[in-house]
Design a protein around this motif. Structure first.
Motif, short mmCIF file in Angstrom:
data_model
loop_
_atom_site.label_atom_id
_atom_site.label_comp_id
_atom_site.label_asym_id
_atom_site.label_seq_id
_atom_site.Cartn_x
_atom_site.Cartn_y
_atom_site.Cartn_z
N SER A 1 158.82 -36.31 8.06
CA SER A 1 158.39 -36.60 7.51
C SER A 1 156.64 -36.91 7.93
O SER A 1 156.34 -36.37 8.48
CB SER A 1 158.37 -37.75 7.07
N ASP A 2 155.61 -37.07 6.86
CA ASP A 2 154.25 -36.81 7.16
C ASP A 2 153.84 -38.63 8.65
O ASP A 2 153.18 -37.46 9.52
CB ASP A 2 153.61 -37.22 5.69
N THR A 3 154.58 -38.68 8.05
CA THR A 3 154.60 -39.98 9.32
C THR A 3 154.99 -39.80 10.69
O THR A 3 153.96 -39.30 11.85
CB THR A 3 154.99 -41.82 9.24
N TRP A 4 156.21 -38.63 10.79
CA TRP A 4 156.72 -37.85 12.02
C TRP A 4 155.75 -37.48 12.73
O TRP A 4 155.46 -37.74 13.86
CB TRP A 4 157.41 -38.26 11.74
N ILE A 5 155.07 -36.69 11.96
CA ILE A 5 154.39 -35.33 12.37
C ILE A 5 152.79 -35.97 12.97
O ILE A 5 152.62 -35.76 13.79
CB ILE A 5 153.87 -34.15 11.19
N ARG A 6 152.53 -37.01 11.61
CA ARG A 6 151.07 -37.57 12.40
C ARG A 6 150.73 -38.59 13.10
O ARG A 6 150.07 -38.42 14.36
CB ARG A 6 150.80 -37.99 10.82
N ARG B 1 152.97 -38.73 16.15
CA ARG B 1 153.18 -37.58 17.37
C ARG B 1 152.16 -36.48 17.29
O ARG B 1 152.33 -35.91 18.45
CB ARG B 1 155.02 -36.99 16.80
N THR B 2 151.62 -35.46 16.27
CA THR B 2 150.65 -34.50 16.61
C THR B 2 149.57 -35.11 16.00
O THR B 2 148.75 -34.26 16.84
CB THR B 2 151.45 -33.60 16.06
N GLY B 3 149.07 -35.83 15.39
CA GLY B 3 148.12 -36.23 14.79
C GLY B 3 147.74 -34.98 13.50
O GLY B 3 146.33 -35.07 13.26
N ILE B 4 148.23 -33.76 13.02
CA ILE B 4 148.33 -32.72 12.38
C ILE B 4 148.47 -33.29 10.85
O ILE B 4 149.72 -34.23 10.84
CB ILE B 4 149.00 -31.84 12.30
N VAL B 5 147.27 -33.31 10.05
CA VAL B 5 147.80 -33.53 8.43
C VAL B 5 147.48 -31.52 7.91
O VAL B 5 148.38 -32.69 7.29
CB VAL B 5 146.05 -34.03 8.17
N THR B 6 147.17 -30.71 8.79
CA THR B 6 147.60 -29.93 7.64
C THR B 6 147.56 -28.65 9.07
O THR B 6 146.64 -29.08 9.43
CB THR B 6 146.15 -29.97 6.34
N ARG B 7 147.57 -27.86 7.59
CA ARG B 7 147.92 -26.24 9.13
C ARG B 7 147.62 -25.38 7.85
O ARG B 7 147.65 -25.49 6.97
CB ARG B 7 149.37 -26.27 9.94
N ARG B 8 146.72 -24.50 8.44
CA ARG B 8 146.62 -23.25 7.54
C ARG B 8 147.36 -22.31 8.14
O ARG B 8 147.83 -21.73 9.00
CB ARG B 8 145.37 -22.22 8.04
N LEU B 9 147.68 -21.33 6.66
CA LEU B 9 149.17 -20.51 6.89
C LEU B 9 148.65 -18.73 6.88
O LEU B 9 147.60 -19.33 4.93
CB LEU B 9 150.06 -20.73 6.08
N ALA B 10 148.45 -17.73 6.74
CA ALA B 10 148.09 -16.22 6.67
C ALA B 10 148.87 -15.98 5.69
O ALA B 10 149.96 -16.51 5.15
CB ALA B 10 148.16 -15.45 7.48
N ASN C 1 151.73 -31.88 5.47
CA ASN C 1 153.01 -32.53 6.42
C ASN C 1 153.74 -32.19 5.76
O ASN C 1 154.96 -32.65 5.12
CB ASN C 1 152.55 -33.30 6.91
N VAL C 2 153.92 -33.08 3.83
CA VAL C 2 154.76 -33.08 2.60
C VAL C 2 155.49 -32.24 2.26
O VAL C 2 156.45 -32.03 2.38
CB VAL C 2 153.50 -33.90 1.68
N GLU C 3 154.39 -30.88 2.28
CA GLU C 3 155.25 -29.42 2.15
C GLU C 3 156.04 -29.06 3.39
O GLU C 3 156.48 -28.88 2.97
CB GLU C 3 154.07 -29.00 1.22
N ILE C 4 155.52 -29.68 4.83
CA ILE C 4 156.90 -29.36 5.25
C ILE C 4 158.01 -29.81 5.47
O ILE C 4 158.67 -29.29 5.68
CB ILE C 4 155.48 -28.73 6.87
N SER C 5 157.85 -31.05 5.33
CA SER C 5 159.24 -31.42 4.93
C SER C 5 159.82 -31.36 3.83
O SER C 5 160.68 -32.28 3.85
CB SER C 5 158.33 -33.61 4.84
N THR C 6 158.82 -30.95 2.91
CA THR C 6 160.79 -29.96 2.07
C THR C 6 161.51 -29.09 2.66
O THR C 6 162.41 -28.18 2.45
CB THR C 6 159.68 -29.70 0.72
N LEU C 7 160.71 -28.39 3.64
CA LEU C 7 161.90 -27.60 3.81
C LEU C 7 162.22 -27.57 5.36
O LEU C 7 163.07 -27.26 5.91
CB LEU C 7 160.01 -26.04 4.43
N VAL C 8 161.92 -28.10 6.00
CA VAL C 8 162.65 -28.90 7.15
C VAL C 8 162.91 -30.86 7.59
O VAL C 8 161.64 -31.29 6.06
CB VAL C 8 162.41 -28.77 8.34
N ASP C 9 163.69 -31.21 8.13
CA ASP C 9 164.02 -32.79 8.43
C ASP C 9 163.21 -33.26 8.64
O ASP C 9 163.06 -33.87 9.81
CB ASP C 9 165.16 -32.98 8.40
#
Length: 141
Positions: free
Chosen positions: A39-44, A46-55, A29-37
């Protein structure tokens, strides 16, 4: 209508094996927060997501589906020559033609299956599973 009941002795369908594939690249989530407005806290929260896989850029839906399907066949102890139908549930196939399912079937060495893509976004898995079950129960696969 009172509902539908299968006759006694009607064929059933069952899952014999499953396979998975997870791309190597992990994005938190920290890396995602550098791409869009965000934060790690906001994502966690609301979704519980911590990491995701990218092809990787050279990994396609077909590559990932083939790897997962090969594992499922191995787990089930089933030969590619025993497969009658290949379904791939995706709405992220980059090429319009050929569909992902026929390419996956070819890569797995399945000689002459029915093969089709189910493009129904998140519900695609449910529709593909129902279609596979119905094909087995009716004897078409």
């Amino acid at each position: 209508m009172t509902g539908f009941t299968l006759p006694t002795g009607a064929p059933g369908a069952q899952i014999l094996g499953v396979g998975d594939y997870r791309p190597a690249r992990v994005m938190d989530n920290v890396e995602i927060s550098t791409l869009v407005d965000t934060s790690d806290t906001w994502i966690r929260e609301r979704t519980g997501i911590v990491t995701r896989r990218l092809a990787a850029t050279d990994e396609s839906v077909v590559d990932m589906a083939t790897a997962a399907a090969a594992k499922a066949l191995a787990a089930a102890g089933v030969s590619a020559h025993e497969i009658d139908l290949v379904l791939v549930a995706t709405c992220s196939q980059l090429e319009r033609l050929p569909g992902a399912a026929p390419v996956v079937a070819s890569r797995l060495g399945i000689p002459s299956p029915g093969a089709l893509d189910v493009n129904a976004a998140c519900a695609g898995f449910c529709y593909a599973l129902a279609h596979a079950s119905d094909a087995v129960r009716t004897g078409t696969a």
